[in-house]
Design an enzyme around this catalytic site. Structure first.
Site, PDB file in Angstrom:
ATOM      1  N   HIS A  41       0.827  -1.206   0.000  1.00 50.52           N
ATOM      2  CA  HIS A  41       0.000   0.000   0.000  1.00 50.52           C
ATOM      3  C   HIS A  41       0.860   1.254   0.000  1.00 50.52           C
ATOM      4  O   HIS A  41       1.925   1.295   0.614  1.00 50.52           O
ATOM      5  CB  HIS A  41      -0.929   0.013   1.217  1.00 50.52           C
ATOM      6  CG  HIS A  41      -1.954  -1.061   1.183  1.00 50.52           C
ATOM      7  ND1 HIS A  41      -2.999  -1.063   0.295  1.00 50.52           N
ATOM      8  CD2 HIS A  41      -2.088  -2.193   1.917  1.00 50.52           C
ATOM      9  CE1 HIS A  41      -3.739  -2.136   0.488  1.00 50.52           C
ATOM     10  NE2 HIS A  41      -3.204  -2.848   1.466  1.00 50.52           N
ATOM     11  N   ASP A  57       3.085  14.629   1.020  1.00 50.64           N
ATOM     12  CA  ASP A  57       4.168  13.659   0.965  1.00 50.64           C
ATOM     13  C   ASP A  57       3.550  12.336   0.533  1.00 50.64           C
ATOM     14  O   ASP A  57       2.486  11.947   1.039  1.00 50.64           O
ATOM     15  CB  ASP A  57       4.811  13.454   2.341  1.00 50.64           C
ATOM     16  CG  ASP A  57       5.764  14.555   2.727  1.00 50.64           C
ATOM     17  OD1 ASP A  57       6.467  15.071   1.843  1.00 50.64           O
ATOM     18  OD2 ASP A  57       5.814  14.891   3.931  1.00 50.64           O
ATOM     19  N   ASP A  73       8.034  10.064   1.847  1.00 45.75           N
ATOM     20  CA  ASP A  73       8.990  10.140   0.741  1.00 45.75           C
ATOM     21  C   ASP A  73      10.274  10.858   1.143  1.00 45.75           C
ATOM     22  O   ASP A  73      11.356  10.502   0.705  1.00 45.75           O
ATOM     23  CB  ASP A  73       8.364  10.787  -0.497  1.00 45.75           C
ATOM     24  CG  ASP A  73       7.727  12.154  -0.262  1.00 45.75           C
ATOM     25  OD1 ASP A  73       7.855  12.728   0.841  1.00 45.75           O
ATOM     26  OD2 ASP A  73       7.089  12.643  -1.200  1.00 45.75           O
ATOM     27  N   ASP A  74      10.172  11.851   2.006  1.00 42.71           N
ATOM     28  CA  ASP A  74      11.369  12.574   2.475  1.00 42.71           C
ATOM     29  C   ASP A  74      12.338  11.612   3.158  1.00 42.71           C
ATOM     30  O   ASP A  74      13.552  11.666   2.945  1.00 42.71           O
ATOM     31  CB  ASP A  74      10.996  13.684   3.460  1.00 42.71           C
ATOM     32  CG  ASP A  74      10.101  14.746   2.854  1.00 42.71           C
ATOM     33  OD1 ASP A  74      10.169  14.968   1.625  1.00 42.71           O
ATOM     34  OD2 ASP A  74       9.326  15.358   3.608  1.00 42.71           O
ATOM     35  N   CYS A  97       0.120   2.612  -4.726  1.00 43.36           N
ATOM     36  CA  CYS A  97      -0.529   3.883  -5.056  1.00 43.36           C
ATOM     37  C   CYS A  97       0.394   5.041  -4.697  1.00 43.36           C
ATOM     38  O   CYS A  97       1.175   4.950  -3.754  1.00 43.36           O
ATOM     39  CB  CYS A  97      -1.826   4.026  -4.275  1.00 43.36           C
ATOM     40  SG  CYS A  97      -3.104   2.869  -4.778  1.00 43.36           S
ATOM     41  N   ASP A 104      11.010  10.819  -3.953  1.00 49.36           N
ATOM     42  CA  ASP A 104      11.361  12.250  -3.965  1.00 49.36           C
ATOM     43  C   ASP A 104      12.594  12.541  -4.819  1.00 49.36           C
ATOM     44  O   ASP A 104      13.442  13.354  -4.446  1.00 49.36           O
ATOM     45  CB  ASP A 104      11.598  12.764  -2.540  1.00 49.36           C
ATOM     46  CG  ASP A 104      10.490  13.685  -2.085  1.00 49.36           C
ATOM     47  OD1 ASP A 104       9.518  13.877  -2.832  1.00 49.36           O
ATOM     48  OD2 ASP A 104      10.608  14.229  -0.978  1.00 49.36           O
TER      49      ASP A 104
END
Length: 106
Positions: A41, A57, A73-74, A97, A104
Site C-alpha cells: 500500500h 508527501d 517520501d522525504d 498507489c 522524492d
C-alpha cells in the site's frame, strides 16, 4: 532480504522496512548493482516541511502503520537514495498507489 506478511518471512513493519533499506545502503559498494522492490500500500499525508508542490508527501504504508506511522517520501530519499555510495547503480520498483514520486527524486 524478503519482508512479507505471510507468517513465514519477517513482517513488513515500519521498523523492519527501514532496517532492510538501511542494510541495503550499508552493504552496497561502488560498482554494485542493487535492486529493491516494494509491492504494497501507498498513500499521501499532508506535507510537513513545505517541500512538496502539491502539498502532500507520498508514503509507503507498513503493516503497523496505525501505531508506527507511514514512511514518508522525504525519509525514503534521505535514508535510501541519498544514502547510497557514489558508484552504486540502483533500481527501485515501487508497486503501490502514489508511487510516482515516493522516492522524492530530483
Amino acid at each position: 532480504k524478503i519482508l512479507m506478511d505471510d507468517g513465514v518471512h519477517t513482517s513488513p513493519t515500519r521498523a523492519n522496512i527501514l532496517a532492510a533499506y538501511q542494510q541495503l545502503v550499508d552493504e552496497a559498494e561502488a560498482g554494485d548493482a542493487v535492486f529493491c522492490h516494494y509491492s504494497g500500500h501507498g498513500g499521501k499525508l499532508r506535507d510537513d516541511d513545505g517541500d512538496e508542490k502539491d502539498g502532500y508527501d507520498e508514503t509507503l504504508i507498513p503493516l503497523d502503520y496505525a501505531t508506527a506511522g507511514q514512511i514518508r517520501d522525504d525519509d525514503l530519499y534521505k535514508g535510501l537514495v541519498a544514502g547510497l555510495k557514489e558508484g552504486v547503480f540502483a533500481t527501485f520498483i515501487m508497486d503501490c498507489c502514489h508511487s510516482g514520486s515516493v522516492l522524492d527524486l530530483p
